[in-house]
Scaffold this active site. Structure first.
Site, PDB file in Angstrom:
ATOM      1  N   ARG A 123       0.813  -1.234   0.000  1.00 57.88           N
ATOM      2  CA  ARG A 123       0.000   0.000   0.000  1.00 57.88           C
ATOM      3  C   ARG A 123       0.836   1.271   0.000  1.00 57.88           C
ATOM      4  NH1 ARG A 123      -2.924  -3.293   3.451  1.00 57.88           N
ATOM      5  NH2 ARG A 123      -4.758  -4.133   2.388  1.00 57.88           N
ATOM      6  N   LYS A 145       3.620  11.482 -11.281  1.00 54.70           N
ATOM      7  CA  LYS A 145       2.751  10.645 -12.125  1.00 54.70           C
ATOM      8  C   LYS A 145       3.486   9.340 -12.383  1.00 54.70           C
ATOM      9  CE  LYS A 145      -0.113  13.754 -14.879  1.00 54.70           C
ATOM     10  NZ  LYS A 145      -0.444  14.145 -16.270  1.00 54.70           N
ATOM     11  N   GLU A 187      10.906  17.843 -24.870  1.00 51.10           N
ATOM     12  CA  GLU A 187      10.213  18.255 -23.640  1.00 51.10           C
ATOM     13  C   GLU A 187      10.829  19.544 -23.079  1.00 51.10           C
ATOM     14  OE1 GLU A 187       7.493  16.838 -22.480  1.00 51.10           O
ATOM     15  OE2 GLU A 187       7.508  14.703 -22.955  1.00 51.10           O
ATOM     16  N   LYS A 229       8.481  22.842 -14.016  1.00 49.96           N
ATOM     17  CA  LYS A 229       7.546  21.754 -13.718  1.00 49.96           C
ATOM     18  C   LYS A 229       7.159  21.775 -12.237  1.00 49.96           C
ATOM     19  CE  LYS A 229       6.121  17.098 -14.346  1.00 49.96           C
ATOM     20  NZ  LYS A 229       6.225  15.845 -15.068  1.00 49.96           N
ATOM     21  N   GLU A 239      -3.597  17.520 -11.405  1.00 49.11           N
ATOM     22  CA  GLU A 239      -4.101  17.921 -12.723  1.00 49.11           C
ATOM     23  C   GLU A 239      -5.598  18.209 -12.748  1.00 49.11           C
ATOM     24  OE1 GLU A 239      -2.107  16.030 -16.032  1.00 49.11           O
ATOM     25  OE2 GLU A 239      -3.803  16.445 -17.317  1.00 49.11           O
ATOM     26  N   ARG A 243      -1.962  22.123 -14.397  1.00 45.60           N
ATOM     27  CA  ARG A 243      -0.984  21.099 -14.757  1.00 45.60           C
ATOM     28  C   ARG A 243      -1.188  20.628 -16.191  1.00 45.60           C
ATOM     29  NH1 ARG A 243       1.551  16.135 -11.121  1.00 45.60           N
ATOM     30  NH2 ARG A 243       2.823  15.321 -12.807  1.00 45.60           N
ATOM     31  N   ASN A 247       0.835  19.449 -20.919  1.00 42.46           N
ATOM     32  CA  ASN A 247       0.485  18.564 -22.033  1.00 42.46           C
ATOM     33  C   ASN A 247       0.555  19.265 -23.378  1.00 42.46           C
ATOM     34  OD1 ASN A 247      -0.029  16.400 -20.310  1.00 42.46           O
ATOM     35  ND2 ASN A 247      -2.085  17.163 -19.875  1.00 42.46           N
ATOM     36  N   HIS A 250       0.818  17.286 -26.555  1.00 38.92           N
ATOM     37  CA  HIS A 250       0.641  15.877 -26.218  1.00 38.92           C
ATOM     38  C   HIS A 250      -0.607  15.232 -26.812  1.00 38.92           C
ATOM     39  CE1 HIS A 250       4.032  16.501 -23.635  1.00 38.92           C
ATOM     40  NE2 HIS A 250       4.012  15.252 -23.204  1.00 38.92           N
ATOM     41  N   HIS A 254       0.084  11.854 -28.625  1.00 39.78           N
ATOM     42  CA  HIS A 254      -0.459  10.550 -28.243  1.00 39.78           C
ATOM     43  C   HIS A 254      -1.130   9.865 -29.431  1.00 39.78           C
ATOM     44  CE1 HIS A 254      -0.411  11.715 -23.726  1.00 39.78           C
ATOM     45  NE2 HIS A 254       0.742  11.241 -24.139  1.00 39.78           N
ATOM     46  N   HIS A 268       8.739   9.340 -27.946  1.00 41.13           N
ATOM     47  CA  HIS A 268       7.774  10.221 -27.286  1.00 41.13           C
ATOM     48  C   HIS A 268       8.122  11.709 -27.468  1.00 41.13           C
ATOM     49  CE1 HIS A 268       4.834  11.568 -24.353  1.00 41.13           C
ATOM     50  NE2 HIS A 268       5.794  12.231 -23.729  1.00 41.13           N
TER      51      HIS A 268
HETATM   52  N1  LIG Z   1       5.454  10.358 -15.481  1.00 37.83           N
HETATM   53  C1  LIG Z   1       5.503  11.408 -16.253  1.00 37.83           C
HETATM   54  O1  LIG Z   1       5.173  12.517 -15.838  1.00 37.83           O
HETATM   55  C2  LIG Z   1       5.998  11.253 -17.666  1.00 37.83           C
HETATM   56  C3  LIG Z   1       6.289  12.393 -18.423  1.00 37.83           C
HETATM   57  C4  LIG Z   1       6.810  12.212 -19.707  1.00 37.83           C
HETATM   58  C5  LIG Z   1       7.022  10.946 -20.203  1.00 37.83           C
HETATM   59  N2  LIG Z   1       6.732   9.864 -19.438  1.00 37.83           N
HETATM   60  C6  LIG Z   1       6.983   8.504 -19.937  1.00 37.83           C
HETATM   61  O2  LIG Z   1       8.367   8.356 -20.117  1.00 37.83           O
HETATM   62  C7  LIG Z   1       8.584   7.313 -21.068  1.00 37.83           C
HETATM   63  C8  LIG Z   1       9.680   7.726 -22.022  1.00 37.83           C
HETATM   64  O3  LIG Z   1      10.855   7.944 -21.285  1.00 37.83           O
HETATM   65  P1  LIG Z   1      12.295   7.866 -21.970  1.00 37.83           P
HETATM   66  O4  LIG Z   1      12.304   8.661 -23.205  1.00 37.83           O
HETATM   67  O5  LIG Z   1      13.277   8.161 -20.894  1.00 37.83           O
HETATM   68  O6  LIG Z   1      12.355   6.345 -22.458  1.00 37.83           O
HETATM   69  P2  LIG Z   1      13.115   5.045 -21.917  1.00 37.83           P
HETATM   70  O7  LIG Z   1      13.003   4.904 -20.468  1.00 37.83           O
HETATM   71  O8  LIG Z   1      12.602   3.928 -22.761  1.00 37.83           O
HETATM   72  O9  LIG Z   1      14.631   5.339 -22.307  1.00 37.83           O
HETATM   73  C9  LIG Z   1      14.990   5.466 -23.669  1.00 37.83           C
HETATM   74  C10 LIG Z   1      16.145   4.512 -24.029  1.00 37.83           C
HETATM   75  O10 LIG Z   1      17.349   5.037 -23.496  1.00 37.83           O
HETATM   76  C11 LIG Z   1      18.041   4.011 -22.775  1.00 37.83           C
HETATM   77  N3  LIG Z   1      18.808   4.712 -21.740  1.00 37.83           N
HETATM   78  C12 LIG Z   1      18.348   5.264 -20.599  1.00 37.83           C
HETATM   79  N4  LIG Z   1      19.326   5.944 -19.988  1.00 37.83           N
HETATM   80  C13 LIG Z   1      20.442   5.803 -20.748  1.00 37.83           C
HETATM   81  C14 LIG Z   1      21.762   6.299 -20.654  1.00 37.83           C
HETATM   82  N5  LIG Z   1      22.136   7.124 -19.664  1.00 37.83           N
HETATM   83  N6  LIG Z   1      22.646   5.939 -21.613  1.00 37.83           N
HETATM   84  C15 LIG Z   1      22.263   5.150 -22.664  1.00 37.83           C
HETATM   85  N7  LIG Z   1      21.027   4.688 -22.817  1.00 37.83           N
HETATM   86  C16 LIG Z   1      20.119   5.005 -21.867  1.00 37.83           C
HETATM   87  C17 LIG Z   1      16.966   3.101 -22.284  1.00 37.83           C
HETATM   88  O11 LIG Z   1      17.482   1.821 -22.020  1.00 37.83           O
HETATM   89  C18 LIG Z   1      16.004   3.107 -23.459  1.00 37.83           C
HETATM   90  O12 LIG Z   1      16.425   2.194 -24.432  1.00 37.83           O
HETATM   91  C19 LIG Z   1       7.255   7.069 -21.745  1.00 37.83           C
HETATM   92  O13 LIG Z   1       6.731   5.850 -21.286  1.00 37.83           O
HETATM   93  C20 LIG Z   1       6.393   8.228 -21.284  1.00 37.83           C
HETATM   94  O14 LIG Z   1       5.022   7.876 -21.195  1.00 37.83           O
HETATM   95  C21 LIG Z   1       6.228   9.992 -18.188  1.00 37.83           C
END
Ligand SMILES: NC(=O)c1ccc[n+]([C@@H]2O[C@H](COP(=O)([O-])OP(=O)(O)OC[C@H]3O[C@@H](n4cnc5c(N)ncnc54)[C@H](O)[C@@H]3O)[C@@H](O)[C@H]2O)c1
Length: 371
Positions: A123, A145, A187, A229, A239, A243, A247, A250, A254, A268
């Site tokens: 929990r 999030k 971003e 942020k 949100e 907040r 987006n 976005h 999406h 993304h």
């Molecule tokens: N929670 C939130 O507020 C929020 C906001 C924006 C995006 N997201 C989510 O984030 C995700 C995308 O995140 P991302 O772009 O970091 O993708 P990811 O976590 O898939 O990382 C991208 C790639 O980079 C590699 N990688 C990570 N760090 C590395 C490093 N230092 N050196 C070499 N390779 C490395 C990973 O293994 C992966 O292959 C999506 O699922 C999206 O929905 C969440």
């Protein structure tokens, strides 16, 4: 050595936390995390790529804190029920208790999945984010999030669960492939576009050196993005209002991610960049902003070598009507009306709840015709 680390406080009453930003934070992770620990051990969730490149450095940095780790496959496909339940069962098998700390060590995929695992484990246990992509450092590690994807769409299962600490080590970004770095930059640009025109000016001047690896420029960009942020999340943690500005781009993004099957065709942050361009063009068509604004957005993204137009996405895309219906399935639809984040100019985003569907359709038809 932390080489001038900086700190942004996210002020959320009892859920407040620090985001530390600097080069070399991994090497002092133990000192940073120790004050949070009831006993000297942490459970680290990571992915296989990050584990290969940086897990030993984290283990060294943790010093006397014992570390167990689980490396999940890298990539968006990991952010679903199968790997999530594997992670939760691994934490339970490792006897992670209520007062322990889970560490999310990776990009946004690992941060979202590990944060959600921490939110539901017994929990709710606390967790620390150690983001390793630019996207995760400027966006997903901050704000609480967490979640995973469903067959019905992205991020549809989750919880708000704030981390107890975020350690953004700028040096870790140096192993990131250029494409992933630029995706995260989408971003960063978004923050300038939505609320800080001076930051966008700064990015126009400093974006190229930042992309080439300048640590001071990278740190400044991460700090400014996180600060923006943090202020928005403080005003609207769950949100209900402001907040939603985060987006920007976005709703388009999406739909495009869904149309390309969440594949390597479109990352993304690339979708966010294209989405921001479309949002500014829509704003101009609706008479909210001048033509100069979308032109500047487009010119900067092009100068950075980023995707800007639908024609930059390889392969086939569905037609405008089909893209519209993908947007309508987006979770930001309120009572069947499309909600968009639009702008009165660079740095002046607003939430528009009643955007006429035909204006969006014409915009998409035009954008697709340009392919
Ligand atoms: N929670 C939130 O507020 C929020 C906001 C924006 C995006 N997201 C989510 O984030 C995700 C995308 O995140 P991302 O772009 O970091 O993708 P990811 O976590 O898939 O990382 C991208 C790639 O980079 C590699 N990688 C990570 N760090 C590395 C490093 N230092 N050196 C070499 N390779 C490395 C990973 O293994 C992966 O292959 C999506 O699922 C999206 O929905 C969440």
């Amino acid at each position: 050595m932390t080489d001038g680390a900086e700190c942004v406080r996210v002020d959320l009453g009892p859920r407040s936390y620090d985001v530390r930003i600097g080069a070399g934070l991994l090497a002092r992770a133990g000192a940073e995390i120790a004050p949070l620990l009831a006993r000297p051990r942490v459970a680290v969730l990571t992915d296989e790529t990050v584990a290969r490149l940086h897990l030993e450095a984290l283990r060294d940095g943790l010093g006397g804190i014992a570390m167990t780790s689980l490396a999940l496959p890298a990539g968006e496909a990991t952010k679903g029920w199968p790997e999530f339940s594997r992670a939760v069962d691994w934490l339970l098998a490792g006897k992670v208790e209520r007062r322990d700390i889970v560490v999310a060590f990776g990009g946004g995929v690992i941060g979202d999945l590990a944060g959600f695992a921490a939110a539901v484990l017994r929990r709710g246990v606390r967790f620390v984010q150690i983001p390793t992509t630019l996207l995760a450092q400027v966006d997903s590690s901050v704000g609480g999030k967490t979640g995973i994807n469903s067959v019905h769409g992205k991020n549809l299962i989750g919880a708000f669960h704030q981390p107890s600490l975020v350690l953004a080590d700028i040096a870790v970004l140096e192993t990131l492939p250029a494409r992933d770095f630029l995706s995260g930059y989408g971003e960063v640009v978004k923050y300038g576009l939505l609320g800080d025109a001076a930051f966008f000016d700064w990015l126009e001047a400093n974006g190229p050196v930042l992309a080439r690896g300048d640590r001071a420029a990278r740190q400044a960009a991460v700090r400014r993005s996180v600060a923006m942020k943090a202020r928005i999340v403080e005003r609207d943690e769950t949100e209900e209002g402001d907040r939603a500005l985060l987006n920007l781009g976005h709703t388009f993004c999406h739909a495009l991610e869904k149309a390309t099957g969440y594949s390597a065709r479109l990352l993304h942050g690339e979708g966010v960049a294209i989405g921001c361009t479309l949002a500014f063009e829509l704003s101009q068509r609706l008479g909210l902003c001048s033509q100069e604004a979308p032109s500047r957005v487009r010119a900067h993204l092009r100068a950075m070598g980023m995707k800007v137009d639908l024609s930059d996405i390889p392969g086939e895309l569905p037609g405008a009507e089909a893209l519209m219906s993908l947007m309508a399935q987006d979770k930001k639809v309120v009572d069947g009306r499309l909600r968009f984040i639009l702008a009165r100019g660079i740095g002046e985003a607003l939430v528009a709840d009643d955007v006429p569907g035909d204006a969006v359709l014409r915009l998409l038809e035009g954008a697709l015709a340009g392919r």
